[in-house]
Scaffold this motif. Sequence first.
Motif, mmCIF file in Angstrom:
data_model
loop_
_atom_site.group_PDB
_atom_site.id
_atom_site.type_symbol
_atom_site.label_atom_id
_atom_site.label_comp_id
_atom_site.label_asym_id
_atom_site.label_seq_id
_atom_site.Cartn_x
_atom_site.Cartn_y
_atom_site.Cartn_z
ATOM 1 N N ALA A 194 -16.370 -50.488 -29.347
ATOM 2 C CA ALA A 194 -17.663 -50.103 -29.909
ATOM 3 C C ALA A 194 -18.330 -51.306 -30.558
ATOM 4 N N PHE A 195 -19.615 -51.249 -30.709
ATOM 5 C CA PHE A 195 -20.421 -52.250 -31.416
ATOM 6 C C PHE A 195 -20.222 -53.636 -30.813
ATOM 7 N N GLU A 240 -21.680 -56.839 -29.346
ATOM 8 C CA GLU A 240 -22.992 -57.484 -29.474
ATOM 9 C C GLU A 240 -23.653 -57.701 -28.136
ATOM 10 N N PRO A 256 -25.479 -53.869 -26.815
ATOM 11 C CA PRO A 256 -25.808 -53.123 -28.034
ATOM 12 C C PRO A 256 -26.096 -51.649 -27.805
ATOM 13 N N LEU A 257 -26.501 -51.264 -26.590
ATOM 14 C CA LEU A 257 -26.876 -49.865 -26.395
ATOM 15 C C LEU A 257 -25.751 -49.054 -25.765
ATOM 16 N N GLU A 264 -20.168 -41.872 -33.083
ATOM 17 C CA GLU A 264 -20.886 -43.141 -33.230
ATOM 18 C C GLU A 264 -22.302 -42.913 -33.727
ATOM 19 N N PHE A 282 -22.537 -50.367 -36.424
ATOM 20 C CA PHE A 282 -22.396 -51.503 -37.325
ATOM 21 C C PHE A 282 -22.765 -52.774 -36.594
ATOM 22 N N ILE A 329 -31.856 -52.407 -31.703
ATOM 23 C CA ILE A 329 -31.222 -51.238 -31.072
ATOM 24 C C ILE A 329 -32.018 -49.981 -31.407
#
Lengths: 526, 311
Positions: A485-486, A488, A491-492, B194, B198, B207
């Motif tokens: 997750a997350f 960079e 991002p979507l 989610e 972060f 985003i």
Amino acid sequence: MNKGKNLIRLAGVFAVFTIIIYGTSPYGAGQIVKDSSRIRADLIKIDTMAAFGRLEKPPVVFLHDAHTEALAKKNLDCTACHLTEKDQIFPKFKRIKDIDRIAVMNIYHTECIACHGEMKVAREKAGPVECDGCHRAESQYASSRQPMGFDISLHSRHSEAQEKKCERCHHEYDEKEKKLFYAKEKEGTCRYCHKAETKDNVISIRLASHIACINCHSKTLAKKLASGPVTCSGCHDLAAQQKIKKISPIPRMERKQPDIVLIKSAPKDAVMDADMENQNRMKFVPFDHQAHENYNDTCRVCHHETLKPCNQCHALAGTEEGKGVNLENAMHQAGAAESCLGCHETQKGAENCAGCHAPMGKISKRKDDLCQKCHMMPVSETEKVLNSDAENLLAAEMLKSRKSVIGTYPEKDIPEKVVIKHLSKDYEPVDFPHRKIVHALMDKIKNNKLAGYFHSDEGTICKGCHHNSPVSKKPPQCGSCHGKAFDENNPLKPGIIGAYHQQCMGCHQEMGIEKPAGCTDCHKKK
Amino acid sequence: MSISRRKFLGWIGAAGLGSALGKSAFAAGSKHFEGHPGSLGILHDITQCVGCRSCEAACARENALPVPDKPFKDLSVLEEKRRTTAADYTVVNKYEVPGRKAPLFVKKQCNHCLEPACASVCFVRAFKKTETGAVTYDASVCVGCRYCMVACPFEIPTYEYDEALSPRVMKCTMCYPRIMRGEIPACVEACPKEALTFGKREDLINIARERIRQYPDRYIDHIYGETEMGGTSWLYLSSVPFKEVGMREDLGVTPAPELTSGALSAVPVVVGLWPVLLMGLFAISKRKEIVFREELESVKKAAQPPIKEDI
């Protein structure tokens, strides 16, 4: 002695203070109309004087139904207030047109107050006679008027009642002769000419519909036959509108409209020259007009200005007649109810479709071969002079050849259960009933022709969940693309846990599926 | 001593002149702090939150907060609106919005403002806006004045009133120790949907904008926290107007420190200049009196008859 006087003074100040604060109501505060009897559908705001300049007094809120009821009790009808001339009733109060300020004001004042005064003298419940009884700054009434219109069901009932004699309502206007006449097979909705505001001698739709409808209804009522309403709330009240009988199935309107058409880029009878032939880069579209007639409540949804074909105004390049909207925009504009694609997009928002289609977002990359679903007829197969009859037969053949059944892979190729065991720290792996869900989705859309046609290819329905990948019998698993997750760089893209939960729970929420709920319905705690 | 009208008017005029001459209180009004570059934040997508309270559980575990009366699995606590407390750095609240069949859930915690009001009012520098974006709290210097609780526009900091000996101000730390280790905050890691994302604040804004662009029917076109109170590190996306989910829309875009910096910066000017000016005026007017008296003395002496000497 001094102390006593001071105390009295203090008390006096306090008393004045209290009275000012609590005794007077806040100035200008809007009164909340809570009483339901004060929310009515028959409110008319009389501000005729606004046409003559600034209003000196607040406009009058007039309760029309209350007056018709009161007059009915005295055996008086519309003619008590409305003038008639040769069977034609005029909607203004005791006058045919507004002449000047003073005259109009006097008509209202003398007639209204006189009648109220008489009733008061006769000890009956009557309206006000003093200025601010009518000219109130804050009205205690609120309007609940709903706009009223015809839909195909109501129209069908009317044409039955009128013995299919269209000339009783439909007319055209001859500019030269300056009179109305009936043109057969040119009937359209009143709104094509009668717009929201009166312009020159074309009265507004409000006046036109009131004059036409209420006249006919009251005449029918006078003959003691069943008829439509004559009061404001009879048409404009929400509860009354919901009680209007809807017939099903609705018999088809008989206006010699086509069953199946071939949608081309130029109108009928246009001669196709080499230039025009060159401009037609897309294949023509066979269109089932008859089926589409019942998909909307009125014809106006698609035929928004006229009942003529779209390409009469919307040419390939924009024209002034089409307000610059060229043919491509007219047919494909998402968000416009008049366009083919716009309407289809709205259909995708239905509950049975939303589970897959809601997460797809507004800006979806449309595949090129999607065009071929509609654009089926090569231009070369059409005549040089656009001859509708032969072509429409060809169009009908093409439509028959379409299969509108949802395609999917054979049973053995659809996994029955999939065990999801990513990162299960707190929960047991999920026994995902894959095949059951595929069948449930197919079940929900099996009766929908639109869905059936667009999901006729095998792997299409799989892409509701197996998205962003090519169609295949063995599409990538969720964990192939969704990982950390997350990230960079992406991002979507949610991580794997977010992806599962958003997809599964999102679909359930959009489709209104109550169970499973909570965490343990899907995976038990370890 | 009675003062003459002339003197009185003179002093008032001098005072007015003094205040007009003082520099107008500006304190860097033209500068706008967009956050330390690369500072981190969290994007909370209200449409995704299902009110499972996993974030609350993770936060309590991570910060060793006392065990609550009702366990975190108990969703009946959502029936009431809750605030952060000395034992809860974060709470989730449920909002039934008319016209929507499903309720909306919002997570509430310190927003880690770019220019925090709490840090601005703390005169012992217990609150610090770190470069990571987190607003941290140092209990060892805190005196317990609770100005921070008064100042916070979101009413987040809470106080351990029950602690007798060393009560602390309690608020979300953005899991500062964890982000310094390169991990993500506990609540973000725990959220199954989610709903919390972060990352760097500037990336989160992009985003959020992209989500609004792709799903214009789903979101209100506003990122809460992008400019509110000068910008916060916690950003929110919602499907209904924010005030319907309990978030204040009347905060404005001025950061809290800027609201008070004007008045505060005027204090040294007033304290420094006015006494000097007014004392100077007093001295001048007093001097005139002294001179007058001296002259009077000398005139009186001169008018006295000469002293007869005995020959």
